[in-house]
Design a protein around this motif. Sequence first.
Motif, PDB file in Angstrom:
ATOM      1  N   LYS A 276      40.808  30.593  33.914  1.00 58.51           N
ATOM      2  CA  LYS A 276      40.032  31.015  35.085  1.00 58.51           C
ATOM      3  C   LYS A 276      39.317  29.827  35.732  1.00 58.51           C
ATOM      4  O   LYS A 276      39.245  29.728  36.966  1.00 58.51           O
ATOM      5  CB  LYS A 276      39.023  32.095  34.678  1.00 58.51           C
ATOM      6  CG  LYS A 276      39.672  33.428  34.333  1.00 58.51           C
ATOM      7  CD  LYS A 276      38.663  34.406  33.728  1.00 58.51           C
ATOM      8  CE  LYS A 276      39.347  35.694  33.277  1.00 58.51           C
ATOM      9  NZ  LYS A 276      38.410  36.623  32.573  1.00 58.51           N
ATOM     10  N   LYS A 277      38.802  28.920  34.930  1.00 54.36           N
ATOM     11  CA  LYS A 277      38.106  27.740  35.469  1.00 54.36           C
ATOM     12  C   LYS A 277      39.081  26.810  36.182  1.00 54.36           C
ATOM     13  O   LYS A 277      38.749  26.220  37.221  1.00 54.36           O
ATOM     14  CB  LYS A 277      37.364  27.010  34.348  1.00 54.36           C
ATOM     15  CG  LYS A 277      36.153  27.800  33.846  1.00 54.36           C
ATOM     16  CD  LYS A 277      35.422  27.084  32.724  1.00 54.36           C
ATOM     17  CE  LYS A 277      34.202  27.902  32.286  1.00 54.36           C
ATOM     18  NZ  LYS A 277      33.452  27.271  31.182  1.00 54.36           N
ATOM     19  N   THR A 280      39.931  28.389  39.555  1.00 55.20           N
ATOM     20  CA  THR A 280      38.829  28.167  40.506  1.00 55.20           C
ATOM     21  C   THR A 280      38.879  26.760  41.067  1.00 55.20           C
ATOM     22  O   THR A 280      38.657  26.546  42.271  1.00 55.20           O
ATOM     23  CB  THR A 280      37.472  28.408  39.809  1.00 55.20           C
ATOM     24  OG1 THR A 280      37.417  29.752  39.338  1.00 55.20           O
ATOM     25  CG2 THR A 280      36.322  28.158  40.759  1.00 55.20           C
ATOM     26  N   GLU A 281      39.205  25.783  40.238  1.00 56.85           N
ATOM     27  CA  GLU A 281      39.205  24.378  40.662  1.00 56.85           C
ATOM     28  C   GLU A 281      40.445  24.001  41.470  1.00 56.85           C
ATOM     29  O   GLU A 281      40.352  23.305  42.478  1.00 56.85           O
ATOM     30  CB  GLU A 281      39.120  23.477  39.426  1.00 56.85           C
ATOM     31  CG  GLU A 281      39.013  21.994  39.737  1.00 56.85           C
ATOM     32  CD  GLU A 281      37.712  21.631  40.432  1.00 56.85           C
ATOM     33  OE1 GLU A 281      37.747  20.756  41.330  1.00 56.85           O
ATOM     34  OE2 GLU A 281      36.668  22.214  40.088  1.00 56.85           O
ATOM     35  N   GLY A 283      43.247  26.273  42.435  1.00 61.75           N
ATOM     36  CA  GLY A 283      43.840  27.290  43.301  1.00 61.75           C
ATOM     37  C   GLY A 283      45.349  27.297  43.256  1.00 61.75           C
ATOM     38  O   GLY A 283      45.958  27.346  42.175  1.00 61.75           O
TER      39      GLY A 283
END
Length: 388
Positions: A276-277, A280-281, A283
């Motif tokens: 998930k991280k 987010t970073e 895409g």
Amino acid sequence: MFKKIKNRMGNIYRHYLVSIRNYVKDKPALGCILKIILRIPTKEFREYVARYVPTRTIDGYPCRTRNLRVASLGDENPNRLILYLERDSGSGGFCAEWIYWLNRLAFADGIGASFCINWTSSQFYKEKENVSNTNNIFEYYFQQPGRIKVKEALKSKNVIFDANIADYGYYDIFAPGRSDDYKMQLSDMEAMGVLQGKYIHLKEGLAVEIDKEIRDLMGNEKVLAVHARGADANIPYNNHPIPVSAAVYIEKAKREARRIGADKIFLATDDNTILKKFLTEFGEKLLYYKDVERSDGLRMNCYGERARRLHHYHLGREIIRDVYTMAHCHGFVCSNSYVSYVVQIVKKSLNQNFEALHCIHTDFRKKGWNLTDPNTVRRVEEIWNKEL
């Protein structure tokens, strides 16, 4: 009642034996005495000691004495020496097992033996039913290194039953679970790259499937691979690398991607939080396989059951696909893990080098939970069971 008491006493004995072994592991004389005390009741050990005759030269050439027992199980393959491994990997990880095969292949190759692997049991990768007409976990995925099936090996004229001892080459090259765990040298990696290319080959159908999945995911993009270990790595295991945070993996990935001009980032991780991280970073620049079993906490991602056919087979297949996908990439960011070792070995087996290779090194825990202690194993499984 008696059985419960016996099991409890056995666990207490094994618990303290682990502590004694840890104490003597860097004291060769005491370690030798302990082994003699533990093994002298065994007839085979007494016979082994009686047979041992150190020979330093043969026909004037230096040699190393190896006391090997060769069994005759039948009349097949009279002109071949076969090294036969029957393996229960317990709760060991797939890539640690892969490194172990390469350790044993180094010995087989050195003595001119054909190697046959019978991976009989695993907590994580063994199916109750046959896969591709075999119950040998190794043959779910790979061709036999020596091109000899188990049934054929067990009817052969000259068979050595493999063992994890010095005479059988266990300490000649890196292997998991020893005092030098997670400290693979470049020379070992290069030697294993040669052995990988020579002996470890995917079954043809699986190789075609994985090659197609890699091409469908990556196309012609220039890709940096990241292997980010999470999940149970955050449990304080003794003598294991301290885990790397998602933020550090992301920082190093951004730097190495810029350096080689990568268009995309491929992420292989066992941890949904890390995934998930990264999403987010990065895409849409992030590539990953969506059908992989990942953990949302401290649970080892392959622990437990999932409602899909051949779940345990697919756990192994997912790791193999990740390994070959990362080896296909132009750059690689990782930490110390057996997955990252195998990726580098496979890359070397292809006679290729990464344009960028950055391994994030962290300290090793000097104190922590000892995984060879049965009490620790139960403690860890209690944590994992709460997350299921």
